[in-house]
Enzyme design. Structure first.
Site, PDB file in Angstrom:
ATOM      1  N   LYS A   1      46.481  40.593  40.454  1.00  0.00           N
ATOM      2  CA  LYS A   1      45.674  40.628  41.678  1.00  0.00           C
ATOM      3  C   LYS A   1      44.817  39.374  41.816  1.00  0.00           C
ATOM      4  O   LYS A   1      44.547  38.929  42.938  1.00  0.00           O
ATOM      5  CB  LYS A   1      44.856  41.916  41.722  1.00  0.00           C
TER       6      LYS A   1
ATOM      7  N   GLY B   1      46.334  39.654  35.431  1.00  0.00           N
ATOM      8  CA  GLY B   1      46.054  38.626  36.419  1.00  0.00           C
ATOM      9  C   GLY B   1      46.833  38.721  37.716  1.00  0.00           C
ATOM     10  O   GLY B   1      46.758  37.817  38.547  1.00  0.00           O
TER      11      GLY B   1
ATOM     12  N   ALA C   1      40.739  42.507  35.335  1.00  0.00           N
ATOM     13  CA  ALA C   1      41.728  41.613  35.942  1.00  0.00           C
ATOM     14  C   ALA C   1      43.058  41.485  35.208  1.00  0.00           C
ATOM     15  O   ALA C   1      44.088  41.219  35.831  1.00  0.00           O
ATOM     16  CB  ALA C   1      41.125  40.220  36.110  1.00  0.00           C
TER      17      ALA C   1
ATOM     18  N   ASP D   1      38.096  40.878  31.901  1.00  0.00           N
ATOM     19  CA  ASP D   1      38.760  42.019  31.277  1.00  0.00           C
ATOM     20  C   ASP D   1      38.190  42.217  29.885  1.00  0.00           C
ATOM     21  O   ASP D   1      37.864  41.244  29.186  1.00  0.00           O
ATOM     22  CB  ASP D   1      40.272  41.814  31.198  1.00  0.00           C
TER      23      ASP D   1
ATOM     24  N   CYS E   1      46.267  53.262  39.540  1.00  0.00           N
ATOM     25  CA  CYS E   1      47.703  53.529  39.645  1.00  0.00           C
ATOM     26  C   CYS E   1      47.980  54.946  39.133  1.00  0.00           C
ATOM     27  O   CYS E   1      48.935  55.178  38.405  1.00  0.00           O
ATOM     28  CB  CYS E   1      48.520  52.487  38.896  1.00  0.00           C
TER      29      CYS E   1
END
Length: 244
Positions: A97, A95, A92, A115, A208
């Site tokens: 999303k 943060g 996460a 995380d 990504c």
């Protein structure tokens, strides 16, 4: 105060809720006027594929804003979060999303934001506290986290090729070996994510990067290992290349 105006502004953009905790007490007319002024000051431009998203001018003041790349909306929209869901944001930090999921659900569902990175987890905790996000923070390996969830977002750590326009140093660190290392980690993460997913639940996998080894190959690995896993068609009104 500036905080009150900003919170009204946030509510207007996302159309769901404010993070004001009752501090926005002005009349609707006053709030609407403040919102118009801030929109003009920040030179907002509507994101064409989402009704409640706006581009912000590079020169705008961002001190009290959570600004993110609009592509971060995509996996959250695909997840289709609802207020009664039990959601795991598996990787996460920082943060972004988690923040978006909270807005899309009126800050109602049970969210675990996890995380493994102890440094990045501080940024996650800071954003959760600053914006009043309704979630529980965990700092463990995604491969060891426990629980049962009907919706899981695995925005996996990756080689980051899609970030080269922001971080040129990624070119210096890129290698085929690095891609293979990430691919191995991603397969372990998605395997465990699917083990925690309830029957009929939704698992969204995103990265990504452009590498097939970190995207299609990871999904193919899951499908081959789990006959009860099904690949869903993603329907979003957005122009995109192959990979969504």
């Amino acid at each position: 105060s500036e905080g009150e105006i900003y919170l009204a502004f946030v509510h207007d953009i996302f159309g769901h809720w404010t993070i004001s905790k009752g501090r926005v007490e002005e009349s609707e007319d006053v709030q609407a006027g403040a919102i118009r002024e801030i929109k003009e000051e920040m030179n907002l431009e509507k994101v064409p594929w989402h009704e409640n998203a706006y581009y912000i001018d590079d020169n705008s003041k961002k001190k009290d804003c959570f600004v993110f790349d609009p592509v971060s909306l995509v996996p959250c929209l695909v997840l289709k979060p609802e207020k009664n869901d039990r959601i795991l944001d598996m990787c996460a930090a920082p943060g972004t999303k988690t923040f978006i999921i909270c807005f899309l659900t009126n800050n109602k569902p049970r969210i675990i934001a996890n995380d493994i990175d102890r440094i990045r987890i501080r940024r996650l905790a800071s954003n959760v506290n600053k914006f009043g996000l309704n979630c529980e923070i965990k700092n463990v390996s995604g491969r060891k986290i426990e629980g049962s969830f009907n919706k899981i977002l695995l925005d996996a750590p990756c080689s980051g090729e899609g970030m080269v326009n922001k971080k040129e140093k990624l070119f210096r660190h890129w290698s085929e070996k690095r891609v293979k290392i990430f691919s191995s980690k991603q397969k372990k993460l998605i395997k465990h994510a699917f083990e925690m997913l309830e029957e009929g639940g939704i698992l969204v996998y995103s990265t990504c990067t452009f590498e097939p080894e970190e995207n299609e190959c990871v999904i193919d690995f899951l499908l081959q290992k789990n006959k009860n896993a099904e690949l869903e068609e993603i329907k979003l009104d957005i122009k995109h290349v192959c990979g969504l």
